[in-house]
Design an enzyme around this catalytic site. Structure first.
Site, mmCIF file in Angstrom:
data_model
loop_
_atom_site.group_PDB
_atom_site.id
_atom_site.type_symbol
_atom_site.label_atom_id
_atom_site.label_comp_id
_atom_site.label_asym_id
_atom_site.label_seq_id
_atom_site.Cartn_x
_atom_site.Cartn_y
_atom_site.Cartn_z
ATOM 1 C CE LYS A 193 -5.665 8.758 -4.409
ATOM 2 N NZ LYS A 193 -4.871 9.984 -4.618
ATOM 3 C CE LYS A 209 -9.084 9.915 -6.086
ATOM 4 N NZ LYS A 209 -7.907 10.729 -6.065
ATOM 5 C CE1 TYR A 261 -12.028 15.818 -12.637
ATOM 6 C CE2 TYR A 261 -12.789 13.600 -12.099
ATOM 7 C CZ TYR A 261 -11.825 14.586 -12.030
ATOM 8 O OH TYR A 261 -10.663 14.352 -11.341
HETATM 9 C C1 PBG Z 1 -3.267 12.433 -6.375
HETATM 10 C C2 PBG Z 1 -4.649 12.372 -6.901
HETATM 11 C C3 PBG Z 1 -5.135 11.491 -7.881
HETATM 12 C C4 PBG Z 1 -6.482 11.804 -8.045
HETATM 13 C C5 PBG Z 1 -6.774 12.852 -7.199
HETATM 14 N N1 PBG Z 1 -5.637 13.172 -6.485
HETATM 15 C C6 PBG Z 1 -4.423 10.510 -8.709
HETATM 16 C C7 PBG Z 1 -3.768 9.340 -8.131
HETATM 17 O O1 PBG Z 1 -3.834 9.015 -6.950
HETATM 18 O O2 PBG Z 1 -3.117 8.699 -8.952
HETATM 19 C C8 PBG Z 1 -7.392 11.080 -9.001
HETATM 20 C C9 PBG Z 1 -8.674 11.741 -9.301
HETATM 21 C C10 PBG Z 1 -9.399 11.174 -10.456
HETATM 22 O O3 PBG Z 1 -9.069 10.105 -11.018
HETATM 23 O O4 PBG Z 1 -10.371 11.822 -10.856
HETATM 24 N N2 PBG Z 1 -2.832 13.759 -6.251
#
Ligand code: PBG
Length: 305
Positions: free
Chosen positions: A176, A229, A294
């Site tokens: 991530k 991600k 989404y």
């Molecule tokens: C953290 C989390 C995030 C997303 C999913 N889980 C936000 C982050 O890391 O700031 C982002 C998902 C998206 O942008 O669609 N719980």
């Protein structure tokens, strides 16, 4: 006949935001077509997703109360836990995945416990394990830690195994990146960090080998499914992970990727439907078997036509 990749409704996972209240369907301004839903409206949304053939949803809870420990996140009667129970009693066939993290539940908005201006890795692990356990207790099929603390998959696996949840699957947000493309999500979940950024725990977009190390570590700790991600700016990483490992692979087509297409389509600058399907196909072609998006409902509708 010569087409090499096919996209199916089976590949789609719909992210859903659940909040307190009754009959709430509150559109997120930076994500047209995506809503914060109260449990009653969420249940309807899930049954519509099921009717379209979408096999799984991933839940993000938005609590009324936030504090420094994110204690609503591991409340057995918290918003996410109640939502899981309602979905499992109304649409038991739907696979329920839950986001395991504290940023939506903390007043400082970070994914870990905070001391001064530091985010603490190890003390956070116990909290994450407790959250995962309450989700599994409520009936979640898959828990998905998104915090990026080191060692959390092992901590969660141990807690689940010790509490009778040997069969609960872990989908780890393994690679991530610290990305600007999460902006609209942070509006949706009201989870922007109140100070600093997430660069001490999320990955540097410049790094490719590090993604393989992160994925390897999570698999060794017991992850059943790994995730990359965001998706579109990281298709090379998806491909690298697909070639290096043989576990199921998911990719998260994140909020910013969604909002860019929606915004450009609203302005008439691109054909939104085609851009959506091309994006999803590209993520599949790169090697992801599961796509969190989404666009899930819209894409499922087109794929079923
Ligand atoms: C953290 C989390 C995030 C997303 C999913 N889980 C936000 C982050 O890391 O700031 C982002 C998902 C998206 O942008 O669609 N719980």
């Amino acid at each position: 006949m010569v087409r090499e990749t096919s996209l199916s409704v089976d590949n789609l996972i719909a992210p859903l935001f659940v909040c307190e209240g009754k009959n709430v369907k509150d559109e997120i301004s930076a994500m047209p077509g995506v809503y914060r839903l109260s449990i009653d409206t969420l249940v309807k949304e899930v049954s519509e997703c099921h009717a379209l053939g979408i096999p799984a949803v991933i839940l993000f809870g938005i609590p009324d109360k936030k504090d420094a420990l994110g204690s609503e996140a591991y409340n057995p009667d918290g918003i996410t836990q109640r939502a899981i129970r309602e979905i499992k009693s109304s649409t038991p066939e739907m696979a329920v995945i839950t986001d395991v993290c504290i940023d939506e539940y903390t007043d400082h908005g970070h994914c870990g416990l905070v001391e001064g201006d530091k985010v603490l890795n190890d003390p956070t692990l116990e909290l994450l394990a407790a959250i995962a356990r309450t989700h599994a207790d409520a009936g979640a099929d898959i828990v998905a830690p998104s915090d990026m603390m080191d060692g959390r998959v092992a901590a969660i696996r141990k807690e689940l195994d010790g509490s009778g949840h040997q069969d609960t699957i872990i989908m780890s947000y393994a690679a991530k990146y610290a990305s600007a493309f999460y902006g609209p999500f942070r509006e949706a979940a009201n989870s922007a960090p109140s100070f600093g950024d997430r660069k001490s725990y999320q990955m540097d977009p410049a790094n490719r080998l590090e993604a393989l190390r992160e994925v390897r570590q999570d698999i060794e700790e017991g992850a059943d499914i790994v995730m990359v991600k965001p998706a579109l700016p990281y298709l090379d990483i998806i491909r690298d992970v697909r070639e290096e490992f043989d576990v199921p692979l998911a990719a998260y087509n994140v909020s910013g990727e969604y909002s860019m297409i929606r915004a450009a389509a609203e302005k008439g600058w691109i054909d939104g439907e085609r851009a959506m399907m091309e994006s999803l196909m590209s993520i599949k072609r790169a090697g992801a078997g599961m796509i969190l998006t989404y666009f899930a409902r819209e894409a499922a509708y087109l794929l079923n036509r």
